[in-house]
Motif scaffolding. Structure first.
Motif, PDB file in Angstrom:
ATOM      1  N   GLY A  18      44.830  47.738  47.636  1.00  8.96           N
ATOM      2  CA  GLY A  18      44.352  48.627  46.563  1.00  8.96           C
ATOM      3  C   GLY A  18      43.417  49.701  47.107  1.00  8.96           C
ATOM      4  O   GLY A  18      43.519  50.873  46.725  1.00  8.96           O
TER       5      GLY A  18
ATOM      6  N   THR B 152      46.459  49.672  34.326  1.00  8.85           N
ATOM      7  CA  THR B 152      47.661  49.229  35.049  1.00  8.85           C
ATOM      8  C   THR B 152      48.854  49.139  34.091  1.00  8.85           C
ATOM      9  O   THR B 152      49.978  49.447  34.475  1.00  8.85           O
ATOM     10  N   LYS B 153      48.598  48.758  32.826  1.00  9.78           N
ATOM     11  CA  LYS B 153      49.705  48.688  31.842  1.00  9.78           C
ATOM     12  C   LYS B 153      50.215  50.103  31.553  1.00  9.78           C
ATOM     13  O   LYS B 153      51.414  50.338  31.420  1.00  9.78           O
TER      14      LYS B 153
ATOM     15  N   THR C 258      46.107  37.233  37.894  1.00 10.46           N
ATOM     16  CA  THR C 258      45.499  36.878  36.608  1.00 10.46           C
ATOM     17  C   THR C 258      45.954  35.485  36.142  1.00 10.46           C
ATOM     18  O   THR C 258      45.319  34.890  35.294  1.00 10.46           O
TER      19      THR C 258
ATOM     20  N   VAL D 151      45.424  52.304  48.847  1.00 12.90           N
ATOM     21  CA  VAL D 151      45.992  53.273  47.894  1.00 12.90           C
ATOM     22  C   VAL D 151      44.945  54.324  47.538  1.00 12.90           C
ATOM     23  O   VAL D 151      45.247  55.521  47.481  1.00 12.90           O
TER      24      VAL D 151
ATOM     25  N   ILE E 108      42.568  53.247  38.613  1.00 16.74           N
ATOM     26  CA  ILE E 108      42.893  51.827  38.843  1.00 16.74           C
ATOM     27  C   ILE E 108      42.141  51.242  40.050  1.00 16.74           C
ATOM     28  O   ILE E 108      41.391  50.270  39.895  1.00 16.74           O
ATOM     29  N   PRO E 109      42.274  51.831  41.239  1.00 16.06           N
ATOM     30  CA  PRO E 109      41.514  51.226  42.349  1.00 16.06           C
ATOM     31  C   PRO E 109      39.994  51.342  42.172  1.00 16.06           C
ATOM     32  O   PRO E 109      39.266  50.413  42.542  1.00 16.06           O
TER      33      PRO E 109
ATOM     34  N   GLY F 159      38.890  48.634  39.856  1.00 14.08           N
ATOM     35  CA  GLY F 159      38.979  47.346  40.567  1.00 14.08           C
ATOM     36  C   GLY F 159      37.799  47.172  41.507  1.00 14.08           C
ATOM     37  O   GLY F 159      37.208  46.090  41.597  1.00 14.08           O
TER      38      GLY F 159
ATOM     39  N   LEU G  83      51.465  46.063  44.365  1.00 16.23           N
ATOM     40  CA  LEU G  83      50.137  45.740  43.810  1.00 16.23           C
ATOM     41  C   LEU G  83      50.208  45.364  42.334  1.00 16.23           C
ATOM     42  O   LEU G  83      49.455  44.509  41.868  1.00 16.23           O
ATOM     43  N   LEU G  84      51.094  46.035  41.600  1.00 10.27           N
ATOM     44  CA  LEU G  84      51.227  45.711  40.171  1.00 10.27           C
ATOM     45  C   LEU G  84      51.710  44.264  40.029  1.00 10.27           C
ATOM     46  O   LEU G  84      51.169  43.489  39.229  1.00 10.27           O
TER      47      LEU G  84
ATOM     48  N   HIS H  93      45.116  41.862  47.819  1.00 13.62           N
ATOM     49  CA  HIS H  93      45.186  42.825  46.710  1.00 13.62           C
ATOM     50  C   HIS H  93      44.102  43.907  46.872  1.00 13.62           C
ATOM     51  O   HIS H  93      44.379  45.097  46.716  1.00 13.62           O
ATOM     52  N   LYS H  94      42.908  43.484  47.198  1.00  8.25           N
ATOM     53  CA  LYS H  94      41.805  44.448  47.330  1.00  8.25           C
ATOM     54  C   LYS H  94      42.043  45.373  48.523  1.00  8.25           C
ATOM     55  O   LYS H  94      41.808  46.582  48.437  1.00  8.25           O
TER      56      LYS H  94
ATOM     57  N   SER I 200      34.908  44.402  41.156  1.00  6.55           N
ATOM     58  CA  SER I 200      34.667  43.470  42.265  1.00  6.55           C
ATOM     59  C   SER I 200      33.217  43.561  42.742  1.00  6.55           C
ATOM     60  O   SER I 200      32.603  42.545  43.060  1.00  6.55           O
TER      61      SER I 200
ATOM     62  N   PHE J 267      37.071  45.277  34.507  1.00  5.20           N
ATOM     63  CA  PHE J 267      38.353  44.563  34.598  1.00  5.20           C
ATOM     64  C   PHE J 267      39.241  44.889  33.400  1.00  5.20           C
ATOM     65  O   PHE J 267      40.471  44.956  33.540  1.00  5.20           O
TER      66      PHE J 267
ATOM     67  N   HIS K 117      40.681  48.173  34.230  1.00  4.78           N
ATOM     68  CA  HIS K 117      41.686  47.944  35.282  1.00  4.78           C
ATOM     69  C   HIS K 117      42.986  47.433  34.651  1.00  4.78           C
ATOM     70  O   HIS K 117      44.067  47.938  34.950  1.00  4.78           O
TER      71      HIS K 117
ATOM     72  N   GLY L 109      48.917  41.891  41.268  1.00  4.84           N
ATOM     73  CA  GLY L 109      47.814  41.862  40.300  1.00  4.84           C
ATOM     74  C   GLY L 109      48.136  40.946  39.130  1.00  4.84           C
ATOM     75  O   GLY L 109      47.306  40.131  38.713  1.00  4.84           O
TER      76      GLY L 109
HETATM   77  C1  HEM Z   1      46.504  51.126  42.904  1.00  2.00           C
HETATM   78  C2  HEM Z   1      45.798  50.040  43.134  1.00  2.00           C
HETATM   79  C3  HEM Z   1      45.822  48.801  42.275  1.00  2.00           C
HETATM   80  C4  HEM Z   1      46.781  48.334  41.407  1.00  2.00           C
HETATM   81  C5  HEM Z   1      48.126  48.965  41.060  1.00  2.00           C
HETATM   82  C6  HEM Z   1      46.261  47.095  40.842  1.00  2.00           C
HETATM   83  C7  HEM Z   1      46.934  46.316  39.904  1.00  2.00           C
HETATM   84  C8  HEM Z   1      46.417  45.198  39.286  1.00  2.00           C
HETATM   85  C9  HEM Z   1      47.009  44.500  38.170  1.00  2.00           C
HETATM   86  C10 HEM Z   1      48.338  44.853  37.489  1.00  2.00           C
HETATM   87  C11 HEM Z   1      46.195  43.473  37.853  1.00  2.00           C
HETATM   88  C12 HEM Z   1      46.357  42.498  36.664  1.00  2.00           C
HETATM   89  C13 HEM Z   1      45.515  43.056  35.529  1.00  2.00           C
HETATM   90  C14 HEM Z   1      45.663  42.366  34.204  1.00  2.00           C
HETATM   91  O1  HEM Z   1      46.802  42.069  33.786  1.00  2.00           O
HETATM   92  O2  HEM Z   1      44.617  42.164  33.520  1.00  2.00           O
HETATM   93  C15 HEM Z   1      45.079  43.479  38.779  1.00  2.00           C
HETATM   94  C16 HEM Z   1      44.061  42.536  38.828  1.00  2.00           C
HETATM   95  C17 HEM Z   1      43.032  42.559  39.743  1.00  2.00           C
HETATM   96  N1  HEM Z   1      42.705  43.589  40.595  1.00  2.00           N
HETATM   97 FE1  HEM Z   1      43.845  45.211  40.956  1.00  2.00          FE
HETATM   98  N2  HEM Z   1      45.032  46.835  41.383  1.00  2.00           N
HETATM   99  C18 HEM Z   1      44.717  47.842  42.261  1.00  2.00           C
HETATM  100  C19 HEM Z   1      43.553  47.982  43.007  1.00  2.00           C
HETATM  101  C20 HEM Z   1      42.527  47.049  43.051  1.00  2.00           C
HETATM  102  C21 HEM Z   1      41.320  47.170  43.862  1.00  2.00           C
HETATM  103  C22 HEM Z   1      40.997  48.345  44.808  1.00  2.00           C
HETATM  104  C23 HEM Z   1      40.580  46.047  43.636  1.00  2.00           C
HETATM  105  C24 HEM Z   1      39.249  45.633  44.224  1.00  2.00           C
HETATM  106  C25 HEM Z   1      38.637  46.172  45.259  1.00  2.00           C
HETATM  107  C26 HEM Z   1      41.313  45.219  42.692  1.00  2.00           C
HETATM  108  C27 HEM Z   1      40.904  43.980  42.226  1.00  2.00           C
HETATM  109  C28 HEM Z   1      41.566  43.221  41.300  1.00  2.00           C
HETATM  110  C29 HEM Z   1      41.165  41.890  40.918  1.00  2.00           C
HETATM  111  C30 HEM Z   1      39.988  41.097  41.487  1.00  2.00           C
HETATM  112  C31 HEM Z   1      42.081  41.470  39.927  1.00  2.00           C
HETATM  113  C32 HEM Z   1      42.115  40.095  39.220  1.00  2.00           C
HETATM  114  C33 HEM Z   1      41.433  40.169  37.907  1.00  2.00           C
HETATM  115  C34 HEM Z   1      41.474  38.816  37.211  1.00  2.00           C
HETATM  116  O3  HEM Z   1      41.675  37.795  37.858  1.00  2.00           O
HETATM  117  O4  HEM Z   1      41.328  38.857  35.984  1.00  2.00           O
HETATM  118  N3  HEM Z   1      42.489  45.875  42.349  1.00  2.00           N
HETATM  119  N4  HEM Z   1      45.237  44.568  39.626  1.00  2.00           N
END
Ligand code: HEM
Ligand code: HEM
Length: 179
Positions: free
Chosen positions: A55, A146-147, A36, A58, A101-102, A105, A28-29, A51-52, A109, A139, A142, A32
């Motif tokens: 996530g 994550t960092k 971006t 998790v 984190i989740p 996110g 996921l890391l 990803h969602k 969302s 965000f 989030h 994710g």
């Molecule tokens: C343990 C679970 C998760 C991990 C490790 C994770 C990790 C990441 C990482 C590393 C990024 C990039 C962030 C950045 O550099 O700004 C990211 C982006 C994102 N995450 Fe997650 N995430 C998780 C769970 C979720 C969940 C549950 C959702 C939504 C239901 C979600 C939605 C998103 C979205 C939409 C982005 C894109 C944001 C953008 O385009 O700027 N994530 N995630």
């Protein structure tokens, strides 16, 4: 086969949760960070969905893991003195991040107003109102969380190897249950 944790070893449930979730979170890391760099459009939408879905999986697993630790407490960290406190604090911080984190996110969302789908099939209820400022804030949280997790996982892995090489059998008991 020993399912439950004991005073000195990890049972199968905790080990399966640890390694399964570690794999999921590392994937996921990476995913994710890839997201971006992409433009959300029809050709990349499935990656957001994946990803969602992973996530939210998790999030469900971490809640299960916390519940399991209530039923079957994990063994004491294999360390002495201040390192026991450091190990406990480190593990606690990993849990906080595995929740924040989740959840952030999911909030972000939800705040976009677009339906969040699980496995491309089921609509997950929104947990926040539609709001552009909330979306941005969630965000940002989030991204920062994550960092922090990336940094903490590096320290966690180094500590695990260091204790293993010092002959404490730390990695062995997370792999095989006992030292
Ligand atoms: C343990 C679970 C998760 C991990 C490790 C994770 C990790 C990441 C990482 C590393 C990024 C990039 C962030 C950045 O550099 O700004 C990211 C982006 C994102 N995450 Fe997650 N995430 C998780 C769970 C979720 C969940 C549950 C959702 C939504 C239901 C979600 C939605 C998103 C979205 C939409 C982005 C894109 C944001 C953008 O385009 O700027 N994530 N995630
Ligand atoms: C995203 C990745 C990871 C997370 C979130 C994570 C999280 C945790 C947590 C919370 C614990 C405390 C015990 C528990 O609650 O089950 C733990 C223990 C442990 N982890 Fe990880 N872990 C990750 C990856 C790794 C990796 C890649 C290694 C390999 C070197 C590793 C080695 C260990 C060991 C050896 C223990 C047992 C420590 C002890 O006996 O006190 N972990 N991990």
């Amino acid at each position: 086969m020993i399912w439950r944790n004991g005073p000195t070893g990890y049972g199968l449930v905790s080990r399966a949760l640890h390694w399964g979730m570690a794999l999921l979170i590392l994937a996921l890391l990476a995913l994710g960070l890839r997201l971006t760099a992409l433009q959300p459009d029809l050709s990349t939408l499935w990656l957001y969905g994946l990803h969602k879905t992973l996530g939210l999986t998790v999030l469900a697993l971490v809640l299960l893991r916390i519940l399991w630790h209530r039923i079957s407490p994990p063994p004491r960290p294999l360390a002495v003195g201040w390192q026991v406190t450091a190990a406990r604090a480190g593990h606690l911080a990993l849990y906080v991040l595995m929740l924040v984190i989740p959840l952030s996110g999911w909030v972000a969302s939800s705040a976009t107003g677009i339906d969040t789908l699980f496995a491309d099939r089921w609509v997950v209820p929104a947990i926040a109102p539609v709001s552009a400022p909330l979306e941005t804030t969630a965000f940002v949280i989030h991204g920062i969380a994550t960092k922090l997790l990336m940094a903490l996982v590096v320290v966690h892995v180094l500590a695990a190897f260091q204790h293993e090489m010092a002959g404490q059998g730390t990695l062995t008991r997370m792999l095989r249950g006992q030292r």
